[in-house]
Design an enzyme around this catalytic site. Structure first.
Site, PDB file in Angstrom:
ATOM      1  N   GLY A 174       0.582  31.082 -52.442  1.00 23.67           N
ATOM      2  CA  GLY A 174      -0.677  30.345 -52.508  1.00 23.67           C
ATOM      3  C   GLY A 174      -1.877  31.240 -52.249  1.00 23.67           C
ATOM      4  O   GLY A 174      -2.923  31.106 -52.899  1.00 23.67           O
ATOM      5  N   ASP A 175      -1.750  32.164 -51.308  1.00 24.82           N
ATOM      6  CA  ASP A 175      -2.822  33.119 -51.029  1.00 24.82           C
ATOM      7  C   ASP A 175      -3.061  34.009 -52.244  1.00 24.82           C
ATOM      8  O   ASP A 175      -4.203  34.350 -52.573  1.00 24.82           O
ATOM      9  CB  ASP A 175      -2.461  33.986 -49.826  1.00 24.82           C
ATOM     10  CG  ASP A 175      -1.946  33.162 -48.657  1.00 24.82           C
ATOM     11  OD1 ASP A 175      -2.460  32.046 -48.450  1.00 24.82           O
ATOM     12  OD2 ASP A 175      -1.020  33.634 -47.966  1.00 24.82           O
TER      13      ASP A 175
END
Length: 304
Positions: free
Chosen positions: A250-251
């Site tokens: 997600g990052d």
């Protein structure tokens, strides 16, 4: 310049153990240590994609010193605030038949420590980008992201928020440039379960109307959805590949979105880059590299 904030960074000790059992001695088959934290992950991937950033946050003790040195060795600039009480946390990620995590607490962050990071952030300019990512330690006020954004009112600094629950909900009134919940986090905020892209689109639009300029929702192996500030919807299945590691995907999507936006200038480019960068990290033991992302961009079909 892009600035990423990781208020509670860590050393991530990742170990593989065959047939892990409690109450006996287990031996690792593989192990590694990474500098961890969502903002740090964003900065690492930005660096891999050719973009500079500065990591902000708090560190303490010998673990904090190690986090700073590991980032420096990778060519990433950090400007951490050292705090006196406690030490930067060590998170243990045990991979066996099941994946288990044991996360440390981190140091005590005082009001005077917070004032120092507010001072650093106050110096950002209209051309800067600020990424607020991840959870906060229990010693910090739950309004900290909202407080930062409130202080930034009147500036054109683009602010990205990747957080959960009230940390995310509370910032919407200050119109962040981008928010990136996953479908489960978005559903939790509204008390619903979001299973399909149509479900996600409905509630992402609610989020946009609550104040977020752009809403990017990751859906793991099911792809992602973006509703941009003009109300245009982008959605796509995930690139094909074998998942090896979900940590940092997600990052990586946030980093890829920013890289695509800054290099191409369009939300379509940003969405494509974000989706492929998140997937590239999921398909690798390490965070995404430029070559891995470009390969997926070449292979992936987008129908918009």
């Amino acid at each position: 310049m892009i600035y990423t904030v990781t208020v509670n960074p860590s050393l991530d000790y990742i170990v593989d153990v065959e047939k892990f059992k409690t109450g006996v001695v287990n031996r690792t088959t593989a192990e590694r240590i990474n500098a961890g934290g969502k903002g740090i992950n964003v900065s690492i991937v930005l660096h891999n994609l050719g973009l500079d950033s500065v990591v902000l946050g708090f560190t303490a003790g010998f673990t904090g010193t190690k986090i700073s040195s590991m980032l420096s060795e990778q060519g990433i600039t950090s400007d951490f605030i050292p705090v006196k009480s406690g030490m930067s946390r060590i998170n243990v990620k045990l991979r066996s038949d099941e994946e288990t995590e044991i996360n440390g607490q981190g140091p005590v962050i005082t009001a005077s420590d917070l004032a120092l990071i507010f001072e650093k952030i106050n110096g950002l300019t209209d051309s800067d980008i600020l990424v607020l990512a991840g959870s906060i330690p229990s010693t910090m006020p739950e309004t900290v992201y909202m407080d930062i954004m409130k202080r930034m009112q009147g500036k054109k600094t683009k602010i990205v928020v990747d957080a959960t629950n009230d940390l995310l909900r509370n910032v919407l009134q200050y119109h962040p440039f981008l928010v990136k919940p996953n479908n489960h986090e978005l559903g939790e905020i509204f008390g619903v379960e979001l299973r399909t892209k149509d479900d996600v689109i409905t509630y992402a639009e609610k989020f946009r109307k609550m104040g977020a300029r752009n809403v990017l929702v990751s859906m793991a192996g099911d792809g992602a959805v973006l509703i941009d500030e003009n109300g245009k919807i982008y959605k796509s299945a995930a690139p094909k590949g074998k998942k090896k590691n979900s940590v940092g995907a997600g990052d990586s999507m946030v980093a890829g979105f920013l890289a695509g936006y800054l290099n191409g200038g369009s939300y379509a480019d940003a969405f494509k880059m974000g989706l492929c960068t998140g997937s590239a990290s999921a398909f690798s033991e390490q965070l995404a590299t430029r070559a891995q992302v470009e390969k997926l961009l070449h292979e992936q079909h987008f129908d918009f």
